[in-house]
Design a protein around this motif. Structure first.
Motif, PDB file in Angstrom:
ATOM      1  N   VAL A 379       2.289  -4.717   6.477  1.00 19.75           N
ATOM      2  CA  VAL A 379       1.510  -3.725   7.223  1.00 19.75           C
ATOM      3  C   VAL A 379       0.357  -3.238   6.362  1.00 19.75           C
ATOM      4  O   VAL A 379       0.394  -3.337   5.123  1.00 19.75           O
ATOM      5  CB  VAL A 379       2.394  -2.530   7.654  1.00 19.75           C
ATOM      6  CG1 VAL A 379       3.520  -2.995   8.552  1.00 19.75           C
ATOM      7  CG2 VAL A 379       2.955  -1.796   6.440  1.00 19.75           C
ATOM      8  N   PRO A 380      -0.712  -2.697   6.966  1.00 16.07           N
ATOM      9  CA  PRO A 380      -1.843  -2.189   6.188  1.00 16.07           C
ATOM     10  C   PRO A 380      -1.427  -1.117   5.186  1.00 16.07           C
ATOM     11  O   PRO A 380      -0.432  -0.407   5.389  1.00 16.07           O
ATOM     12  CB  PRO A 380      -2.777  -1.622   7.264  1.00 16.07           C
ATOM     13  CG  PRO A 380      -2.449  -2.405   8.491  1.00 16.07           C
ATOM     14  CD  PRO A 380      -0.974  -2.661   8.424  1.00 16.07           C
ATOM     15  N   LEU A 381      -2.205  -0.981   4.122  1.00 17.46           N
ATOM     16  CA  LEU A 381      -1.859  -0.110   3.007  1.00 17.46           C
ATOM     17  C   LEU A 381      -1.723   1.351   3.426  1.00 17.46           C
ATOM     18  O   LEU A 381      -0.830   2.053   2.958  1.00 17.46           O
ATOM     19  CB  LEU A 381      -2.923  -0.240   1.912  1.00 17.46           C
ATOM     20  CG  LEU A 381      -2.665   0.529   0.611  1.00 17.46           C
ATOM     21  CD1 LEU A 381      -1.384   0.070  -0.054  1.00 17.46           C
ATOM     22  CD2 LEU A 381      -3.852   0.345  -0.345  1.00 17.46           C
ATOM     23  N   PHE A 382      -2.585   1.803   4.318  1.00 15.25           N
ATOM     24  CA  PHE A 382      -2.599   3.213   4.689  1.00 15.25           C
ATOM     25  C   PHE A 382      -1.924   3.490   6.035  1.00 15.25           C
ATOM     26  O   PHE A 382      -2.106   4.566   6.594  1.00 15.25           O
ATOM     27  CB  PHE A 382      -4.038   3.738   4.720  1.00 15.25           C
ATOM     28  CG  PHE A 382      -4.637   3.904   3.354  1.00 15.25           C
ATOM     29  CD1 PHE A 382      -4.295   4.973   2.543  1.00 15.25           C
ATOM     30  CD2 PHE A 382      -5.543   2.970   2.862  1.00 15.25           C
ATOM     31  CE1 PHE A 382      -4.846   5.113   1.277  1.00 15.25           C
ATOM     32  CE2 PHE A 382      -6.097   3.113   1.607  1.00 15.25           C
ATOM     33  CZ  PHE A 382      -5.745   4.189   0.809  1.00 15.25           C
ATOM     34  N   LEU A 383      -1.159   2.537   6.547  1.00 17.30           N
ATOM     35  CA  LEU A 383      -0.486   2.735   7.827  1.00 17.30           C
ATOM     36  C   LEU A 383       1.008   2.454   7.698  1.00 17.30           C
ATOM     37  O   LEU A 383       1.426   1.619   6.895  1.00 17.30           O
ATOM     38  CB  LEU A 383      -1.077   1.818   8.895  1.00 17.30           C
ATOM     39  CG  LEU A 383      -2.536   2.058   9.309  1.00 17.30           C
ATOM     40  CD1 LEU A 383      -2.959   1.030  10.337  1.00 17.30           C
ATOM     41  CD2 LEU A 383      -2.748   3.468   9.831  1.00 17.30           C
TER      42      LEU A 383
END
Length: 829
Positions: A379-383
């Motif tokens: 998953v994306p780093l900030f999500l």
């Protein structure tokens, strides 16, 4: 005097070099100690266990390769059972592990030595990566920054995580090989610029050593790129970066009116060397024929590097054309980007296969794909997995270093705006953007981004410390009251006449310096500097140590169940010769497939390559025992393993892969409490009918062909929901069938009392409704005699028909269960 000055200068340089080597050695030692903190927990039982999931399959390959060196495991019938699976991982990492095992074992290592070699390999590669990190930082900045950057990298959690003892995964090799490749390329760029390397100067390359060095360094860079290709299928993207950088740097050179021969010579030499080294490596591992595949070692990698090499010559030729015609610099990137897009569209029209490779590669690196959304680390780093904003992943990977590095990145951009900006600096900036994109798209790539974050952290920290004169203040604190030598001795004696004015200025300056050295240290600057260092490093070390210590991945409940599986179930054949199909397979969720293969030594239907996931998902979601039996018999499955997470936290991934919606099985809402809103998850009726619920939550007590044979000890570790995690093993059997005649449409119920291996008692109960003729059939999976299994009957079967008819003391043998015997019963009225 000139000779004495040179001697003194050489002595100082040698002293500085010795100090740097000493400090770098201390950093390597600290890095080794930190990464070995997991040793105690992973060897507590006298053996060696491993972290994660993929690590266990790497160990299987290392074990196989050690005993068949240099041949490696390419096709494995123990995964994707019963079909087998062609392993897409390139073999270099596993070959290194096997080679290390052979060295440590004197050519004949036992299993423990092989496992130790596999467990220590990531530690060795991890600490070796510090050296190219130092080289890159020293080339782009200076040696002081390089030492601080090396230390920042040594303790950065993102890299500690993938290079701990027991983390037997090729990720650490990706970092090492790519960083070494880029380090040699940066050195080549730097020397090429200093030696004025150009097409015309190549005529003198045989006599001028300064011209040979960048070519050799470029070739070595190519060697490590080819080893990277031999390690990871995503490596071609790292090779492509050379072309991307060449486009950016040439654009800047054209804008500044500079020649770019040095850049193209180094880039072409690197890619040509990559091509030469990739051909023999690929030739020994490619699939039969001329088949192309981006997911396996094939001729695709060779053709891809060849295309990149052609791309460099295209950039080179077009740059010469733009310069010759005196065109605006904006035409250069504009036209090339247009050509690239046109080329991709052309590829779509005339080669759908290669176009699919490119699209799939872009989807992979951007975190898209058929199953990739079900992988937590993708998953994306900030999500979060639910798409909500989070900072926990970036803080856990980098700590405060991320913010410090971010500031350093913008400072470096401002510095590089000058027309005198060095190519190695531009390379580092573009490289940082490339890795930042990967990490932002998928948090698992933070281990790659750790290199750039470490160097930028050091760069920012040195700027701040220099602004505080921190090093100077430390010297005052360490050596207070130190006097300078006499002024007359400090004035350089060159044999030339020195003017009075110059001599006077020298005296004044030295007098000021002398006073500065006898002054008290500025404690505000010292405290501020220490606070800065503490802010950057203390939390990183704290998190890194926590990662290293908390290294065990297999909880005791899974370890217990897998050891039972190996010891108490029929042994399957061909474990170290997986060219033939074993006797039966084991079904569980794909997360646990590698554990089943390596620890349980049994074939798995689905494993961490996402093989067999559709069959697994469909089995666990079906509400029909007949449909479940069809899947089991099609795959020749004998055992099914479930755990609490599969019925809870992992259930959403199961529904997604099966093409269902989690909302069909759970009611998700929020309730307001004093502390705020709380999410409430309530199972729906559809979930209560699924096979995973019937098996794990109800012990299979309503099923006729599945019996519980083992469960993990109670009061075990907690899962991600904060509840206890229990692992249960079920066996698929033909089952014995009770048949007879009762009153038409009457309900017949078979009941049996059972006790599990943990001492827990439960009741098995299976019923049937008689037809119009009064005929009934009930298939049961448990015998009433002792079978040696942990789960056993504590009574005989009793059958009831209606409210008053009961038949007790019905006994069933194990042969009846295994052979599918029919037992005729006469239930009294």
């Amino acid at each position: 005097m000139e000779k004495s000055e040179k001697i003194e200068k050489d002595k100082n340089a040698q002293s500085t070099f010795s100090k740097n080597i000493f400090v770098l050695g201390a950093i390597l030692l600290a890095s080794f100690i930190m990464r070995m903190l997991s040793y105690a927990s992973l060897t507590a039982d006298g053996g060696i266990t491993f972290t994660g999931y993929d690590e266990f399959y790497h160990m299987r390959r290392i074990l196989y390769t050690t005993f068949n060196f240099p041949h490696f495991l390419n096709f494995d019938t123990y995964i994707n059972y019963p079909y087998g699976f062609e392993v897409g991982w390139p073999p270099f990492f596993d070959l290194l592990g096997a080679l290390l095992a052979l060295v440590l074992g004197g050519g004949q290592p036992d299993t423990h030595t092989v496992e130790f070699a596999g467990a220590i390999l990531p530690v060795l590669l991890g600490i070796l990566t510090i050296i190219p990190v130092y080289v890159i930082a020293a080339s782009v900045f200076d040696r002081r920054t390089a030492l601080v950057g090396a230390f920042a990298f040594a303790v950065l959690p993102a890299h500690v995580y993938v290079s701990r003892f027991g983390t037997v995964d090729h990720h650490v090799a990706e970092v090492f090989l790519s960083t070494v490749a880029y380090a040699f390329f940066i050195l080549a760029l730097k020397l090429a610029g200093e030696s004025k390397l150009s097409l015309s100067s190549l005529k003198n390359v045989s006599s001028d050593k300064k011209l040979i060095s960048p070519l050799v360094l470029s070739a070595v860079s190519g060697l490590f790129f080819s080893l990277l290709i031999f390690t990871w299928v995503g490596a071609p993207a790292f090779v492509s970066f050379i072309v991307l950088y060449a486009l950016v740097q040439t654009t800047l050179d054209i804008k500044a009116g500079k020649e770019s021969d040095y850049l193209f010579i180094c880039s072409a030499a690197t890619l040509f060397a990559t091509l030469l080294f990739t051909i023999p490596l690929s030739a020994g591992a490619v699939r039969q024929g001329l088949e192309m595949s981006a997911m396996y070692l094939s001729w695709f990698q060779v053709v891809y590097v060849l295309i990149m090499l052609a791309g460099i010559f295209l950039l080179w030729g077009f740059s010469a054309f733009v310069s010759k015609k005196g065109m605006d610099w904006k035409y250069y990137p504009g036209v090339l980007i247009f050509i690239s897009i046109s080329g991709i569209l052309f590829l779509r029209m005339f080669s759908a296969e290669y176009y699919a490779f490119i699209v799939e590669g872009l989807r992979f690196f951007s975190g898209k794909g058929e199953y990739i959304s079900t992988i937590a680390e993708a998953v994306p780093l900030f999500l979060t997995g639910q798409g909500k904003l989070t900072f926990s992943a970036v803080l856990g990977s980098f700590g405060p270093s991320f913010l410090v590095a971010l500031a350093g990145f913008f400072l470096l951009i401002l510095e590089s705006k000058s027309e005198k900006s060095k190519p190695e600096c531009i390379f580092f900036l573009v490289w940082t953007l490339f890795y930042a994109y990967l990490a932002l798209s998928q948090r698992r790539f933070t281990y790659l981004f750790a290199v750039n974050v470490s160097i930028l952290t050091a760069y920012t920290l040195m700027i701040l410390l220099d602004s505080l004169d921190f090093e100077k203040e430390v010297r005052k604190l360490v050596k207070p009251g130190k006097k300078t030598e006499k002024n007359s001795e400090s004035i350089p004696q060159t044999g030339k006449k020195v003017s009075l004015k110059t001599r006077s200025k020298s005296k004044i300056r030295q007098g000021t310096e002398s006073k500065g050295k006898t002054a008290e240290p500025d404690y505000f600057k010292l405290v501020s500097g220490v606070a800065l260092i503490g802010f950057v490093f203390v939390s990183s070390i704290w998190i890194g140590v926590a990662f290293a210590k908390d290294a065990t991945s297999i909880g005791p409940e899974w370890q217990d169940s897998l050891e039972w599986l190996e010891a108490s179930t029929p042994e399957t054949s061909y474990y170290l010769e997986p060219s033939e199909t074993p006797e039966y397979g084991v079904l569980s969720w794909w997360d646990y497939g590698n554990w089943i293969v390596y620890v349980g030594k049994r074939p798995a239907v689905s494993n961490n390559f996402q093989t067999g996931v559709e069959d697994s998902a469909n089995f666990f979601l079906t509400d029909s025992e007949e449909e479940a039996k069809t899947i089991i018999e099609k795959l020749n499955i004998k055992y099914i393993i479930t755990d609490t997470l599969m019925a809870e936290g992992k259930f959403s991934a199961i529904t997604e892969i099966a093409g269902k919606n989690i909302s069909d099985y759970y009611e998700i809402g929020t309730v307001k409490e004093n502390t705020g809103l709380r999410t409430v998850v309530t199972p729906k009726k559809a979930f209560l009918h699924t096979q995973i619920y019937k098996l794990h939550k109800l012990d299979g007590t309503s099923l006729g062909n599945f019996r519980l044979v083992h469960e993990s000890a109670m009061n075990t570790t907690e899962n991600e929901s904060g509840k206890e995690n229990t692992v249960k093993v079920f066996e698929y059997v033909k089952g014995a069938t009770f048949s007879g005649t009762v009153n038409p449409n009457e309900t017949v119920m078979a009941t049996l009392e059972l006790r599990s291996n943990t001492g827990r008692t439960f009741v098995y109960q299976k019923g049937d409704v008689a037809d119009e003729k009064g005929l009934f059939e009930i298939t049961v999976p448990y015998s009433t005699e002792s079978t040696g299994n942990g789960v056993h009957a504590t009574s005989d079967y009793s059958l009831t028909a209606g409210e008053n008819s009961t038949l007790t003391e019905v006994q069933v043998t194990e042969n009846d269960i295994l052979n599918g015997s029919r037992i005729e019963l006469n239930i009294p009225d």
